[in-house]
Every structure is written in C-alpha cells, then in structure tokens.
Design a protein around this motif. Structure first.
Motif, PDB file in Angstrom:
ATOM      1  N   LEU A 166       0.989  -1.389  -0.286  1.00 30.56           N
ATOM      2  CA  LEU A 166       0.217  -0.235  -0.119  1.00 30.56           C
ATOM      3  C   LEU A 166       0.919   1.351  -0.387  1.00 30.56           C
ATOM      4  O   LEU A 166       1.696   1.451   0.816  1.00 30.56           O
ATOM      5  CB  LEU A 166      -0.777  -0.116   1.108  1.00 30.56           C
ATOM      6  CG  LEU A 166      -1.389  -1.008   1.340  1.00 30.56           C
ATOM      7  CD1 LEU A 166      -2.684  -0.961   2.648  1.00 30.56           C
ATOM      8  CD2 LEU A 166      -2.751  -1.490   0.535  1.00 30.56           C
ATOM      9  N   VAL A 167       0.334   2.483  -1.046  1.00 32.39           N
ATOM     10  CA  VAL A 167       0.671   3.532  -0.375  1.00 32.39           C
ATOM     11  C   VAL A 167       0.331   4.283   0.134  1.00 32.39           C
ATOM     12  O   VAL A 167       0.762   5.941  -0.217  1.00 32.39           O
ATOM     13  CB  VAL A 167       1.353   3.605  -2.190  1.00 32.39           C
ATOM     14  CG1 VAL A 167       2.446   2.710  -2.710  1.00 32.39           C
ATOM     15  CG2 VAL A 167       0.656   3.909  -2.817  1.00 32.39           C
ATOM     16  N   ARG A 168      -1.520   4.055   0.883  1.00 30.11           N
ATOM     17  CA  ARG A 168      -1.388   5.021   1.140  1.00 30.11           C
ATOM     18  C   ARG A 168      -2.633   4.173   2.362  1.00 30.11           C
ATOM     19  O   ARG A 168      -2.619   2.673   2.312  1.00 30.11           O
ATOM     20  CB  ARG A 168      -2.030   5.487   0.936  1.00 30.11           C
ATOM     21  CG  ARG A 168      -4.109   5.031  -0.146  1.00 30.11           C
ATOM     22  CD  ARG A 168      -4.761   5.870  -1.197  1.00 30.11           C
ATOM     23  NE  ARG A 168      -3.338   6.814  -1.979  1.00 30.11           N
ATOM     24  CZ  ARG A 168      -3.687   8.285  -1.957  1.00 30.11           C
ATOM     25  NH1 ARG A 168      -4.131   8.535  -1.088  1.00 30.11           N
ATOM     26  NH2 ARG A 168      -3.004   8.779  -2.577  1.00 30.11           N
ATOM     27  N   ASN A 169      -3.320   5.309   3.345  1.00 32.83           N
ATOM     28  CA  ASN A 169      -4.012   4.367   4.381  1.00 32.83           C
ATOM     29  C   ASN A 169      -5.005   3.890   3.664  1.00 32.83           C
ATOM     30  O   ASN A 169      -5.904   4.691   3.192  1.00 32.83           O
ATOM     31  CB  ASN A 169      -4.125   5.400   5.848  1.00 32.83           C
ATOM     32  CG  ASN A 169      -2.351   5.427   6.233  1.00 32.83           C
ATOM     33  OD1 ASN A 169      -1.488   4.774   6.247  1.00 32.83           O
ATOM     34  ND2 ASN A 169      -2.608   6.639   7.393  1.00 32.83           N
ATOM     35  N   VAL A 170      -5.568   2.785   4.065  1.00 33.23           N
ATOM     36  CA  VAL A 170      -6.635   1.512   3.749  1.00 33.23           C
ATOM     37  C   VAL A 170      -7.496   0.967   4.843  1.00 33.23           C
ATOM     38  O   VAL A 170      -6.870   0.828   5.347  1.00 33.23           O
ATOM     39  CB  VAL A 170      -6.031   1.545   2.490  1.00 33.23           C
ATOM     40  CG1 VAL A 170      -7.455   0.524   1.736  1.00 33.23           C
ATOM     41  CG2 VAL A 170      -5.841   2.059   1.713  1.00 33.23           C
ATOM     42  N   ASP A 171      -8.179   1.627   4.794  1.00 35.77           N
ATOM     43  CA  ASP A 171      -9.653   0.715   5.374  1.00 35.77           C
ATOM     44  C   ASP A 171      -9.682  -0.807   5.160  1.00 35.77           C
ATOM     45  O   ASP A 171      -9.631  -0.862   3.566  1.00 35.77           O
ATOM     46  CB  ASP A 171     -10.760   1.195   6.096  1.00 35.77           C
ATOM     47  CG  ASP A 171     -11.919   0.114   6.924  1.00 35.77           C
ATOM     48  OD1 ASP A 171     -12.988  -0.968   6.128  1.00 35.77           O
ATOM     49  OD2 ASP A 171     -11.807   0.480   7.892  1.00 35.77           O
ATOM     50  N   GLY A 172      -9.469  -1.093   5.438  1.00 36.23           N
ATOM     51  CA  GLY A 172      -9.673  -3.121   5.475  1.00 36.23           C
ATOM     52  C   GLY A 172     -10.691  -3.791   4.936  1.00 36.23           C
ATOM     53  O   GLY A 172     -10.699  -4.219   3.615  1.00 36.23           O
ATOM     54  N   LYS A 173     -11.757  -3.226   5.055  1.00 39.82           N
ATOM     55  CA  LYS A 173     -13.151  -3.574   4.576  1.00 39.82           C
ATOM     56  C   LYS A 173     -13.771  -2.575   3.433  1.00 39.82           C
ATOM     57  O   LYS A 173     -13.488  -3.571   2.086  1.00 39.82           O
ATOM     58  CB  LYS A 173     -14.343  -2.979   5.740  1.00 39.82           C
ATOM     59  CG  LYS A 173     -15.092  -3.165   4.633  1.00 39.82           C
ATOM     60  CD  LYS A 173     -16.614  -2.727   6.040  1.00 39.82           C
ATOM     61  CE  LYS A 173     -18.088  -3.183   5.596  1.00 39.82           C
ATOM     62  NZ  LYS A 173     -18.341  -2.015   4.506  1.00 39.82           N
ATOM     63  N   THR A 174     -12.460  -1.334   2.748  1.00 37.79           N
ATOM     64  CA  THR A 174     -13.091  -1.171   1.754  1.00 37.79           C
ATOM     65  C   THR A 174     -11.601  -1.532   1.398  1.00 37.79           C
ATOM     66  O   THR A 174     -12.206  -1.521  -0.567  1.00 37.79           O
ATOM     67  CB  THR A 174     -12.135   0.522   1.591  1.00 37.79           C
ATOM     68  OG1 THR A 174     -13.057   0.798   2.871  1.00 37.79           O
ATOM     69  CG2 THR A 174     -12.455   1.370   0.546  1.00 37.79           C
ATOM     70  N   PHE A 175     -10.217  -2.113   1.344  1.00 33.53           N
ATOM     71  CA  PHE A 175      -9.532  -2.868   0.404  1.00 33.53           C
ATOM     72  C   PHE A 175     -10.179  -4.245  -0.654  1.00 33.53           C
ATOM     73  O   PHE A 175     -10.141  -4.003  -1.212  1.00 33.53           O
ATOM     74  CB  PHE A 175      -8.221  -3.344   1.064  1.00 33.53           C
ATOM     75  CG  PHE A 175      -7.106  -4.097  -0.099  1.00 33.53           C
ATOM     76  CD1 PHE A 175      -6.473  -3.717  -0.351  1.00 33.53           C
ATOM     77  CD2 PHE A 175      -7.415  -5.764   0.903  1.00 33.53           C
ATOM     78  CE1 PHE A 175      -5.341  -4.115  -1.367  1.00 33.53           C
ATOM     79  CE2 PHE A 175      -6.546  -5.932   0.091  1.00 33.53           C
ATOM     80  CZ  PHE A 175      -5.656  -5.870  -0.805  1.00 33.53           C
ATOM     81  N   TRP A 176     -10.691  -5.132   0.932  1.00 32.81           N
ATOM     82  CA  TRP A 176     -11.572  -6.004   0.292  1.00 32.81           C
ATOM     83  C   TRP A 176     -12.819  -5.810  -0.449  1.00 32.81           C
ATOM     84  O   TRP A 176     -12.769  -6.235  -1.422  1.00 32.81           O
ATOM     85  CB  TRP A 176     -11.414  -6.924   1.654  1.00 32.81           C
ATOM     86  CG  TRP A 176     -12.464  -8.370   1.390  1.00 32.81           C
ATOM     87  CD1 TRP A 176     -14.023  -8.323   1.076  1.00 32.81           C
ATOM     88  CD2 TRP A 176     -11.940  -9.327   0.348  1.00 32.81           C
ATOM     89  NE1 TRP A 176     -14.048  -9.679  -0.031  1.00 32.81           N
ATOM     90  CE2 TRP A 176     -13.222 -10.102  -0.492  1.00 32.81           C
ATOM     91  CE3 TRP A 176     -10.925  -9.292  -0.190  1.00 32.81           C
ATOM     92  CZ2 TRP A 176     -12.978 -11.143  -0.973  1.00 32.81           C
ATOM     93  CZ3 TRP A 176     -10.703 -10.641  -1.316  1.00 32.81           C
ATOM     94  CH2 TRP A 176     -11.918 -11.409  -1.663  1.00 32.81           C
ATOM     95  N   GLU A 177     -13.808  -5.000   0.132  1.00 34.86           N
ATOM     96  CA  GLU A 177     -14.951  -4.381  -1.327  1.00 34.86           C
ATOM     97  C   GLU A 177     -14.701  -4.198  -2.550  1.00 34.86           C
ATOM     98  O   GLU A 177     -14.891  -4.856  -3.952  1.00 34.86           O
ATOM     99  CB  GLU A 177     -15.189  -4.082  -0.521  1.00 34.86           C
ATOM    100  CG  GLU A 177     -16.303  -4.279   1.016  1.00 34.86           C
ATOM    101  CD  GLU A 177     -17.071  -3.224   0.894  1.00 34.86           C
ATOM    102  OE1 GLU A 177     -16.819  -1.696   0.978  1.00 34.86           O
ATOM    103  OE2 GLU A 177     -17.837  -2.780   2.229  1.00 34.86           O
TER     104      GLU A 177
END
Length: 298
Positions: A166-177
């Motif tokens: 990752l090159v930025r912070n991402v919510d895990g839920k958003t990443f998987w969706e």
C-alpha cells in the motif's frame, strides 16, 4: 539509504515497524520485526519497466517468529537455523517508487522470482489515485517451461504469488470490497464455463454441471472468509498483502505480511483472484504488461 553523521543507515519496511531503522556500516544486525522474504543479492537487469537498485551492500538478518501456534508467512531457513538473510537488491515500481524484493521464499520452498511490478490506481472524481504497487512472483523454471509450451501466467501450474504494498492508508473493509467486486463475477464466470463443458459428442454433462455448482459455492464461501480477514482492520501505508497459489500442491493463501495467512483450498477462488491481475481484463494493465514482459525474459 540516508546519510546521518557520515554513516550509512539502512531502512527496512518491517511489519509493525514501518519507520524502523538500523545502523548498517560495520556488521550484521538483527531485526526484531517479523520478516517474510529472502531477497537475492545477485541479479541481472530485467527486461521489464521496473528498474533495479542496490540500496545496501551487506546482509541483514531477521528472526522468523510464530503467531498463534502457526508459522507466519515463512521463508527458507539460512544455514539450518531460523534466521533469514535479507539482501539489498530489489525491483522498484516506477509510479509508486515501491521497492519489491527480487526473490523470496514461501514456507521454505523454492525461490520465487519477481517478473514485474505495476501500480493499481483508482479513479476518485476525475483524479486517478495511486492505491498500491503490486509485483508478481513465479517459480522461474516452471514458468519458463510452461510459457514456452503455450501456457499463460494465469493457467500455468507453476507456483505464483502477488505481493501488494500500500502507498496510502486504507480501511481493510474497503480494500477487500474493491477486490471482491472484481473477484465475485470471475468466480461465477469460471463456474459457468465448468458447467457448460461438453463431452466429445457435444453434449452437456449433468455431473459436470453439478460439480460446477458445488465448486462455485465453495469458492464463494472461502471468499467470504477472506472478507473476515480484513474486516475491522486498518491497513496502513507500507503494509503488504501476500497472495500465494501453488496449483500442484492445491494450496492458496492470502494474508497481511507478518501475520498468519488464511489457508484456502478452492482452485476456482485462486484462479479468480489471479485473473484480476493477469487475466484477460486486468485491473492494472500496466502491471500485467510488466508481468508478461518479465516472464518472456526468463
């Protein structure tokens, strides 16, 4: 590397300690974080777009740990002990400047080689935002042989892996969706292709259709379990996600590097996930082209 007081300092994006740094000018040092990769110190310049850099000239050793009674993403032991050697050479994805190890080992298996890297962008309003860099690794001998015989990165039976950083912070839920949005339709398409297979006389086979339905249900169930892996988790800049598939061994794993991987068995799910990156309609055409070029250069 940076220069501080005239001494070289080498930075390692270690899991859980993204800003950790260690002096690196006179001797080997031990990293206290959880490693998962063994990087080769000798390589040739690849034919694909990613460039090769040598940020250090010495090895760094790191202790492999265990989590929850099970090994984290493991690496090939060094000289019979539980340490690994982390080497300096890496592949740099040009758009994100993310460095990927040239080689690494999964569970003490054969060395896998990086064949290319690219960027995953997502359009927000009218702007393409860089979300992560992704590199593909393969068993080089197996990949070279199958590609020479008309195989592909997706359908080849050789071991393969995708490493996402990752090159930025991402919510895990958003990443998987976002990934699930691409995986779900591919599972259904694979199951449909299975169900509509014909025998040598051109007739549909009821048993094959039933098997396809069972395979689809299993793939969807395992897909839901991946959602549970990322649900409620914060993925931060420099976090890595490793996706590994060994078709011959019937193993498929996904997890955040440094943690315990989720072990799965559905070949249809594995195929669908890899199809996202190296199928007919990849989500990152730039990355896919880099993979293809790198495979051709093996």
């Amino acid at each position: 590397q940076k220069r501080e007081g005239g001494k070289a300092t080498e930075y390692f994006a270690a899991t859980g300690h993204p800003n950790a740094r260690t002096p690196h000018h006179t001797e080997h040092i031990r990293l206290r974080s959880i490693p998962t990769m063994s990087m080769s110190s000798a390589m040739m310049a690849p034919a694909f777009a990613a460039r090769v850099v040598s940020p250090a000239r010495r090895d760094a050793r790191a202790i492999r740990s265990r989590a929850g009674g099970r090994a984290t993403f493991s690496v090939k032991p060094n000289k019979g002990n539980n340490e690994i050697v982390a080497r300096a050479f890496s592949i740099v994805e040009p758009a994100t400047k993310v460095s990927f190890p040239k080689t690494f080992n999964v569970h003490g298996g054969d060395t896998m080689q990086c064949i290319g890297a690219g960027v995953r962008e997502k359009k927000i309003a009218i702007i393409n935002v860089k979300v992560y860099g992704v590199a593909m690794y393969v068993d080089p001998a197996g990949c070279k042989e199958e590609m020479a015989n008309g195989g592909s990165l997706l359908t080849g039976s050789f071991d393969k892996a995708l490493l996402v950083q990752l090159v930025r912070n991402v919510d895990g839920k958003t990443f998987w969706e976002a990934l699930d949005e691409a995986v779900g339709p591919r599972i259904r398409r694979i199951a449909t292709d299975m169900a509509t297979a014909e025998d040598e006389d051109g007739n549909f086979m009821a048993t094959v259709a039933e098997a396809a339905e069972v395979a689809e249900e299993k793939a969807m169930d395992e897909c839901d379990s991946i959602k549970g892996l990322f649900q409620g988790r914060k993925l931060r800049k420099d976090d890595k996600v490793l996706i590994w598939w060994s078709p011959k061994k019937g193993k498929f794993e996904i997890g955040v590097v440094g943690g315990t991987p989720l072990e799965l068995t559905s070949p249809q799910l594995a195929q669908a996930v890899f199809d996202v990156y190296c199928g007919d309609d990849p989500i990152s055409p730039v990355a896919y082209q880099s993979f293809v070029d790198g495979a051709a250069a093996l």
